[in-house]
Design an enzyme around this catalytic site. Structure first.
Site, PDB file in Angstrom:
ATOM      1  N   ASP A  78      29.991 121.053  83.869  1.00  0.00           N
ATOM      2  CA  ASP A  78      30.683 121.914  82.916  1.00  0.00           C
ATOM      3  C   ASP A  78      30.636 123.395  83.325  1.00  0.00           C
ATOM      4  O   ASP A  78      29.646 123.849  83.894  1.00  0.00           O
ATOM      5  CB  ASP A  78      30.039 121.734  81.530  1.00  0.00           C
ATOM      6  CG  ASP A  78      30.897 122.326  80.432  1.00  0.00           C
ATOM      7  OD1 ASP A  78      32.109 122.520  80.646  1.00  0.00           O
ATOM      8  OD2 ASP A  78      30.352 122.597  79.344  1.00  0.00           O
ATOM      9  N   GLY A  79      31.695 124.101  82.991  1.00  0.00           N
ATOM     10  CA  GLY A  79      31.697 125.557  83.158  1.00  0.00           C
ATOM     11  C   GLY A  79      32.640 126.072  84.232  1.00  0.00           C
ATOM     12  O   GLY A  79      32.656 127.280  84.505  1.00  0.00           O
TER      13      GLY A  79
ATOM     14  N   TRP B 172      33.749 130.015  84.741  1.00  0.00           N
ATOM     15  CA  TRP B 172      33.423 130.606  86.045  1.00  0.00           C
ATOM     16  C   TRP B 172      34.653 131.327  86.613  1.00  0.00           C
ATOM     17  O   TRP B 172      34.556 132.450  87.112  1.00  0.00           O
ATOM     18  CB  TRP B 172      32.953 129.496  86.987  1.00  0.00           C
ATOM     19  CG  TRP B 172      32.495 129.943  88.328  1.00  0.00           C
ATOM     20  CD1 TRP B 172      31.225 130.278  88.701  1.00  0.00           C
ATOM     21  CD2 TRP B 172      33.306 130.099  89.510  1.00  0.00           C
ATOM     22  NE1 TRP B 172      31.190 130.635  90.034  1.00  0.00           N
ATOM     23  CE2 TRP B 172      32.448 130.526  90.548  1.00  0.00           C
ATOM     24  CE3 TRP B 172      34.668 129.909  89.791  1.00  0.00           C
ATOM     25  CZ2 TRP B 172      32.912 130.764  91.849  1.00  0.00           C
ATOM     26  CZ3 TRP B 172      35.126 130.156  91.084  1.00  0.00           C
ATOM     27  CH2 TRP B 172      34.247 130.578  92.087  1.00  0.00           C
TER      28      TRP B 172
ATOM     29  N   ARG C  62      42.048 128.696  86.011  1.00  0.00           N
ATOM     30  CA  ARG C  62      41.038 127.644  85.823  1.00  0.00           C
ATOM     31  C   ARG C  62      40.975 126.703  87.019  1.00  0.00           C
ATOM     32  O   ARG C  62      39.924 126.189  87.372  1.00  0.00           O
ATOM     33  CB  ARG C  62      41.354 126.847  84.552  1.00  0.00           C
ATOM     34  CG  ARG C  62      41.234 127.661  83.278  1.00  0.00           C
ATOM     35  CD  ARG C  62      41.647 126.839  82.062  1.00  0.00           C
ATOM     36  NE  ARG C  62      40.796 125.676  81.885  1.00  0.00           N
ATOM     37  CZ  ARG C  62      39.591 125.696  81.302  1.00  0.00           C
ATOM     38  NH1 ARG C  62      39.110 126.825  80.820  1.00  0.00           N
ATOM     39  NH2 ARG C  62      38.879 124.601  81.185  1.00  0.00           N
TER      40      ARG C  62
ATOM     41  N   HIS D  62      37.875 124.731  89.109  1.00  0.00           N
ATOM     42  CA  HIS D  62      37.699 123.304  89.416  1.00  0.00           C
ATOM     43  C   HIS D  62      37.502 123.083  90.924  1.00  0.00           C
ATOM     44  O   HIS D  62      36.739 122.229  91.347  1.00  0.00           O
ATOM     45  CB  HIS D  62      38.898 122.495  88.915  1.00  0.00           C
ATOM     46  CG  HIS D  62      39.024 122.512  87.418  1.00  0.00           C
ATOM     47  ND1 HIS D  62      37.952 122.318  86.595  1.00  0.00           N
ATOM     48  CD2 HIS D  62      40.095 122.708  86.605  1.00  0.00           C
ATOM     49  CE1 HIS D  62      38.348 122.397  85.325  1.00  0.00           C
ATOM     50  NE2 HIS D  62      39.641 122.646  85.308  1.00  0.00           N
TER      51      HIS D  62
ATOM     52  N   SER E 266      37.513 113.551  81.581  1.00  0.00           N
ATOM     53  CA  SER E 266      37.307 112.692  80.404  1.00  0.00           C
ATOM     54  C   SER E 266      38.647 112.229  79.850  1.00  0.00           C
ATOM     55  O   SER E 266      39.700 112.816  80.162  1.00  0.00           O
ATOM     56  CB  SER E 266      36.534 113.462  79.331  1.00  0.00           C
ATOM     57  OG  SER E 266      37.382 114.425  78.740  1.00  0.00           O
TER      58      SER E 266
ATOM     59  N   ASN F 103      40.345 115.037  78.379  1.00  0.00           N
ATOM     60  CA  ASN F 103      40.892 116.067  79.283  1.00  0.00           C
ATOM     61  C   ASN F 103      42.402 115.921  79.536  1.00  0.00           C
ATOM     62  O   ASN F 103      43.054 116.876  79.978  1.00  0.00           O
ATOM     63  CB  ASN F 103      40.165 116.073  80.631  1.00  0.00           C
ATOM     64  CG  ASN F 103      38.759 116.629  80.574  1.00  0.00           C
ATOM     65  OD1 ASN F 103      37.901 116.287  81.392  1.00  0.00           O
ATOM     66  ND2 ASN F 103      38.487 117.491  79.608  1.00  0.00           N
ATOM     67  N   TRP F 104      42.975 114.752  79.202  1.00  0.00           N
ATOM     68  CA  TRP F 104      44.433 114.600  79.359  1.00  0.00           C
ATOM     69  C   TRP F 104      45.187 115.568  78.453  1.00  0.00           C
ATOM     70  O   TRP F 104      46.360 115.854  78.673  1.00  0.00           O
ATOM     71  CB  TRP F 104      44.876 113.160  79.033  1.00  0.00           C
ATOM     72  CG  TRP F 104      44.427 112.137  80.030  1.00  0.00           C
ATOM     73  CD1 TRP F 104      43.528 111.142  79.828  1.00  0.00           C
ATOM     74  CD2 TRP F 104      44.865 111.991  81.392  1.00  0.00           C
ATOM     75  NE1 TRP F 104      43.368 110.380  80.971  1.00  0.00           N
ATOM     76  CE2 TRP F 104      44.178 110.884  81.946  1.00  0.00           C
ATOM     77  CE3 TRP F 104      45.759 112.687  82.210  1.00  0.00           C
ATOM     78  CZ2 TRP F 104      44.361 110.461  83.268  1.00  0.00           C
ATOM     79  CZ3 TRP F 104      45.951 112.259  83.525  1.00  0.00           C
ATOM     80  CH2 TRP F 104      45.246 111.165  84.037  1.00  0.00           C
TER      81      TRP F 104
ATOM     82  N   ARG G 215      44.615 118.691  78.110  1.00  0.00           N
ATOM     83  CA  ARG G 215      44.730 120.045  78.677  1.00  0.00           C
ATOM     84  C   ARG G 215      46.154 120.285  79.181  1.00  0.00           C
ATOM     85  O   ARG G 215      46.955 119.349  79.246  1.00  0.00           O
ATOM     86  CB  ARG G 215      43.715 120.208  79.816  1.00  0.00           C
ATOM     87  CG  ARG G 215      42.302 120.118  79.269  1.00  0.00           C
ATOM     88  CD  ARG G 215      41.290 120.610  80.254  1.00  0.00           C
ATOM     89  NE  ARG G 215      39.983 120.602  79.616  1.00  0.00           N
ATOM     90  CZ  ARG G 215      38.882 121.101  80.152  1.00  0.00           C
ATOM     91  NH1 ARG G 215      38.924 121.636  81.352  1.00  0.00           N
ATOM     92  NH2 ARG G 215      37.745 121.059  79.512  1.00  0.00           N
TER      93      ARG G 215
ATOM     94  N   ARG H  32      25.233 119.054  74.500  1.00  0.00           N
ATOM     95  CA  ARG H  32      25.798 117.841  73.898  1.00  0.00           C
ATOM     96  C   ARG H  32      26.197 116.867  74.995  1.00  0.00           C
ATOM     97  O   ARG H  32      26.240 117.228  76.177  1.00  0.00           O
ATOM     98  CB  ARG H  32      26.983 118.194  72.989  1.00  0.00           C
ATOM     99  CG  ARG H  32      28.061 119.011  73.661  1.00  0.00           C
ATOM    100  CD  ARG H  32      29.239 119.277  72.710  1.00  0.00           C
ATOM    101  NE  ARG H  32      30.187 120.200  73.316  1.00  0.00           N
ATOM    102  CZ  ARG H  32      30.341 121.469  72.945  1.00  0.00           C
ATOM    103  NH1 ARG H  32      29.637 121.973  71.958  1.00  0.00           N
ATOM    104  NH2 ARG H  32      31.223 122.236  73.563  1.00  0.00           N
TER     105      ARG H  32
HETATM  106  C1  FPP Z   1      34.478 120.910  82.777  1.00  0.00           C
HETATM  107  O1  FPP Z   1      34.488 122.311  82.879  1.00  0.00           O
HETATM  108  C2  FPP Z   1      34.916 120.354  84.024  1.00  0.00           C
HETATM  109  C3  FPP Z   1      35.991 119.557  84.184  1.00  0.00           C
HETATM  110  C4  FPP Z   1      36.851 119.132  83.051  1.00  0.00           C
HETATM  111  C5  FPP Z   1      36.398 119.077  85.510  1.00  0.00           C
HETATM  112  C6  FPP Z   1      35.278 118.771  86.443  1.00  0.00           C
HETATM  113  C7  FPP Z   1      35.876 118.483  87.753  1.00  0.00           C
HETATM  114  C8  FPP Z   1      35.368 118.889  88.929  1.00  0.00           C
HETATM  115  C9  FPP Z   1      34.108 119.627  89.091  1.00  0.00           C
HETATM  116  C10 FPP Z   1      36.115 118.564  90.167  1.00  0.00           C
HETATM  117  C11 FPP Z   1      35.858 117.156  90.515  1.00  0.00           C
HETATM  118  C12 FPP Z   1      36.459 116.846  91.766  1.00  0.00           C
HETATM  119  C13 FPP Z   1      36.331 115.678  92.376  1.00  0.00           C
HETATM  120  C14 FPP Z   1      36.874 115.584  93.712  1.00  0.00           C
HETATM  121  C15 FPP Z   1      35.698 114.505  91.783  1.00  0.00           C
HETATM  122  P1  FPP Z   1      35.522 123.149  82.015  1.00  0.00           P
HETATM  123  O2  FPP Z   1      36.740 123.336  82.818  1.00  0.00           O
HETATM  124  O3  FPP Z   1      35.702 122.505  80.688  1.00  0.00           O
HETATM  125  O4  FPP Z   1      34.765 124.498  81.912  1.00  0.00           O
HETATM  126  P2  FPP Z   1      34.757 125.506  80.689  1.00  0.00           P
HETATM  127  O5  FPP Z   1      33.920 124.849  79.623  1.00  0.00           O
HETATM  128  O6  FPP Z   1      34.107 126.699  81.279  1.00  0.00           O
HETATM  129  O7  FPP Z   1      36.164 125.739  80.281  1.00  0.00           O
END
Ligand code: FPP
Length: 244
Positions: free
Chosen positions: A23-24, A28, A36, A40, A68, A71-72, A74, A197
Site C-alpha cells: 500500500d501507498g 508516494w 499514480r 505503481h 483487489s 480496485n476495478w 478505480r 486493516r
Molecule cells: C495500493 O496502493 C496498491 C495497489 C492498488 C497496486 C499494487 C500494485 C503494485 C505494487 C504493482 C504490482 C505489479 C506486479 C507486476 C505484480 P494505492 O495505490 O492504493 O496507494 P495509496 O493508498 O497511496 O493511494
C-alpha cells in the site's frame, strides 16, 4: 547467506510464509507531483527487490496483494496502467525471475483480467512451475470474501455431485476450494502505508498470522524495514489460542 553479511540475522526466526499488502503507491507518487501510475511502477520495482531479499532470508512463500476486486472501480486509466504494468513486468524480468528460482502463482478471479494480461500470467505460472527457491503468490482481482463464497459454491457442487458428504467437511479441507488450496497460512503479514486493516485480503488464512504495520509507503520500504519486521516477528509469542 548472501548479501546479509552486515545484518544481525543470528536470532531471527524466519517465517515460512510472508504476506504483504503493498500500500501507498498513490501517495508516494502524489508527494512527488507525479501520476499514480508512476507510483505503481515504483511499487513493482520494490516488489522485485523484496523478492530478492526474501530469498536471501530463505523465506519460502511470499504472497502479495497486487490488485483487489475493489480496485476495478478505480479510473480506467489507472486500471489500464496496472494491467499493462503486469504484462511489462513479466516480460522484462522473466530471465531474472528464472535465475532466482522464483515460482509464480496467481490467486483471484483471473478470468476478469484483460486477455493479454491473462495470457501473460498463465504463461508465467506455467513456465515457472519447476522452480522452488521461493513461491511468489500474486493476488490479482482478488477478494477474500469472494474467495470464501466461491469455495462455498464449489463445496455445494461437490455435495450435489456426490464427491463429498456434509460431515466430511473440515477446517483443513475447506481450503481445498480456495484459489490455491495448498497455500500454507501466512506467518507474518506486513502492511506498509500507515493503514491498520486487512482490506479483504486472505481473511480465512490470516486467522493466526502475526500482523506488522509500518507507516512508510510501499515504494520506500527498505531491506532494513524487512529486517525489522522479521525481528519483531521473532519476538512474538505465537500461542494459537493456547494458554501456554
Ligand atoms: C495500493 O496502493 C496498491 C495497489 C492498488 C497496486 C499494487 C500494485 C503494485 C505494487 C504493482 C504490482 C505489479 C506486479 C507486476 C505484480 P494505492 O495505490 O492504493 O496507494 P495509496 O493508498 O497511496 O493511494
Amino acid at each position: 547467506m548472501k548479501n546479509l553479511k552486515n545484518d544481525k540475522t543470528e536470532n531471527l526466526k524466519i517465517p515460512n510464509h510472508v504476506a504483504i499488502i503493498m500500500d501507498g503507491n498513490g501517495r508516494w507518487a502524489k508527494k512527488r507531483l507525479m501520476p499514480r501510475k508512476i507510483g505503481h511502477r515504483a511499487g513493482a520495482e520494490k516488489l522485485r527487490q523484496v523478492v530478492r531479499w526474501c530469498t536471501d532470508y530463505n523465506i519460502k512463500h511470499l504472497t502479495v496483494y497486487a490488485f483487489s476486486t475493489e480496485n476495478w472501480q478505480r479510473s480506467q486509466d489507472e486500471v489500464n496502467s496496472l494491467m499493462n504494468l503486469i504484462v511489462e513486468f513479466f516480460g522484462k524480468y522473466e530471465d531474472e525471475l528464472r535465475a532466482e528460482g522464483v515460482r509464480l502463482r496467481f490467486i483471484g478471479e483471473l478470468s476478469d483480467l484483460p486477455e493479454k494480461s491473462l495470457e501473460v500470467v498463465q504463461r508465467a505460472e506455467r513456465d515457472s512451475q519447476e522452480r522452488n527457491r521461493i513461491i511468489l503468490n500474486i493476488a490479482l482481482s482478488y477478494g477474500s470474501r469472494q474467495e470464501i463464497v466461491r469455495a462455498c459454491k464449489l463445496y455445494g457442487e461437490a455435495l450435489l455431485n456426490g464427491t463429498m458428504t456434509n460431515d466430511q467437511l473440515t477446517i483443513e479441507n475447506f481450503s481445498d476450494f480456495f484459489y490455491a488450496g495448498d497455500l500454507p497460512d501466512p506467518d507474518l503479514l506486513i502492511r506498509p502505508g500507515g493503514e491498520q486493516r486487512i482490506s479483504n485480503f486472505l481473511l480465512w488464512q490470516l486467522s493466526y498470522t502475526e500482523m506488522y504495520f509500518i507507516d512508510k509507503l510501499w515504494p520506500d520500504f527498505s531491506k532494513e524495514d524487512l529486517y525489522e519486521a522479521l525481528a519483531e516477528y521473532s519476538r512474538r509469542d505465537r500461542r494459537y489460542g493456547d494458554a501456554r
